[in-house]
Write a protein that holds these residues in place. Structure first.
Motif, PDB file in Angstrom:
ATOM      1  N   TYR A  20       0.649   8.162  -3.642  1.00  0.00           N
ATOM      2  CA  TYR A  20      -0.087   8.155  -4.666  1.00  0.00           C
ATOM      3  C   TYR A  20      -1.366   7.175  -4.601  1.00  0.00           C
ATOM      4  O   TYR A  20      -2.132   7.308  -5.754  1.00  0.00           O
ATOM      5  N   ASN A  21      -1.712   6.555  -2.981  1.00  0.00           N
ATOM      6  CA  ASN A  21      -3.354   5.853  -2.898  1.00  0.00           C
ATOM      7  C   ASN A  21      -3.478   4.877  -3.918  1.00  0.00           C
ATOM      8  O   ASN A  21      -4.417   4.727  -4.736  1.00  0.00           O
ATOM      9  N   GLU A  22      -2.974   4.072  -4.295  1.00  0.00           N
ATOM     10  CA  GLU A  22      -2.461   3.104  -4.842  1.00  0.00           C
ATOM     11  C   GLU A  22      -1.828   1.385  -3.811  1.00  0.00           C
ATOM     12  O   GLU A  22      -1.292   1.515  -2.743  1.00  0.00           O
ATOM     13  N   ARG A  23      -2.549   0.141  -4.523  1.00  0.00           N
ATOM     14  CA  ARG A  23      -2.277  -0.984  -3.962  1.00  0.00           C
ATOM     15  C   ARG A  23      -1.213  -1.433  -4.576  1.00  0.00           C
ATOM     16  O   ARG A  23      -1.827  -1.720  -5.553  1.00  0.00           O
ATOM     17  N   ARG A  24       0.029  -1.740  -4.566  1.00  0.00           N
ATOM     18  CA  ARG A  24       0.758  -2.698  -5.487  1.00  0.00           C
ATOM     19  C   ARG A  24       0.863  -4.262  -5.383  1.00  0.00           C
ATOM     20  O   ARG A  24       1.178  -4.445  -4.181  1.00  0.00           O
ATOM     21  N   ASN A  53      -2.465 -11.469 -10.632  1.00  0.00           N
ATOM     22  CA  ASN A  53      -2.972 -10.374  -9.877  1.00  0.00           C
ATOM     23  C   ASN A  53      -4.164 -10.412  -9.076  1.00  0.00           C
ATOM     24  O   ASN A  53      -4.257 -11.426  -9.010  1.00  0.00           O
ATOM     25  N   ILE A  80       0.797  -0.986   0.170  1.00  0.00           N
ATOM     26  CA  ILE A  80      -0.216   0.112   0.162  1.00  0.00           C
ATOM     27  C   ILE A  80       0.626   1.332   0.078  1.00  0.00           C
ATOM     28  O   ILE A  80       1.482   1.338   0.932  1.00  0.00           O
ATOM     29  N   GLU A  86       0.326   4.538   0.063  1.00  0.00           N
ATOM     30  CA  GLU A  86      -0.684   5.951   0.431  1.00  0.00           C
ATOM     31  C   GLU A  86      -0.443   7.667  -0.407  1.00  0.00           C
ATOM     32  O   GLU A  86      -1.645   8.042  -0.456  1.00  0.00           O
TER      33      GLU A  86
END
Length: 204
Positions: free
Chosen positions: A16-20, A42, A12, A14
């Motif tokens: 970039y507000n991304e879940r990678r 994925n 996570i 934060e």
């Protein structure tokens, strides 16, 4: 060349507000070293069955990282994805191997409980159990452990302090270990041989 799919941890970010989805490249290198084609998965549970039908994997590798959500983890999408992968593997007789979190996911799928432990992060310890595990020295990077297995699994080895380190399915080609084979430099030949056998036609 046989295709072995491998799961990825969720990171996570934060800012970039991304879940990678991501995985140590050593996992793919290890799969190559064993003679198989590595295919990353994925964490999109809504699409995983379509993915599996299209890829038609010959083997399933469940990797480390992320505690299960029921024990405080923050990647429920990974939990759901891996549960569906295990179901697919069992239904289609595809060999499954899980290490660290991967073994925990297998144990949880079969109804076992996990518990927090200490002294199992960034250490090495000796295994006690059946051949070929007895006496082997392995790495350890986990703070959750399987308390006891249920009817669908058997225990093949424990650490010297009694923590379960190796499990096996009773009726399916399912295996779990608590160490990280990809973190050995160089890879252990015993791990390579073990993985080759799991995903071979003959199995173990």
């Amino acid at each position: 060349m046989k295709r072995v799919i491998y799961t990825q941890r969720v990171e996570i970010v934060e800012n970039y507000n991304e879940r990678r989805d991501c995985a140590d490249v050593e996992i793919a290198k290890l799969i190559w070293e064993c003679g198989f084609l590595p295919v990353p998965v994925n964490n999109i549970p809504q699409k995983i069955n379509t993915f599996l039908d299209q890829i038609r994997p010959d083997g399933i590798l469940l990797t480390g990282g992320n505690d299960l959500s029921k024990y405080g983890g923050n990647a429920p999408e990974r939990d759901e994805t891996e549960k569906k992968i295990i179901e697919y593997g069992i239904k289609n007789n595809i060999p499954i191997y899980g290490f660290c979190r991967g073994m925990q996911v297998i144990a949880d799928y079969f109804g076992a409980e996990l518990t927090k432990i200490t002294n199992h992060v960034s250490v090495r310890h000796r295994l006690e159990g059946s051949s070929p595990w007895n006496g082997r020295i392995v790495n350890s990077f986990h703070n959750m452990a399987v308390k006891a297995v249920t009817g669908g699994l058997t225990v093949e080895a424990r650490s010297e302090d009694g923590v379960i380190e190796v499990i096996r399915g009773k009726d399916q080609s399912i295996y779990g270990t608590m160490w990280h084979p990809e973190r050995e430099k160089p890879y252990m030949q015993s791990d390579i041989q073990f993985i080759k056998q799991i995903f071979s036609e003959e199995g173990l």
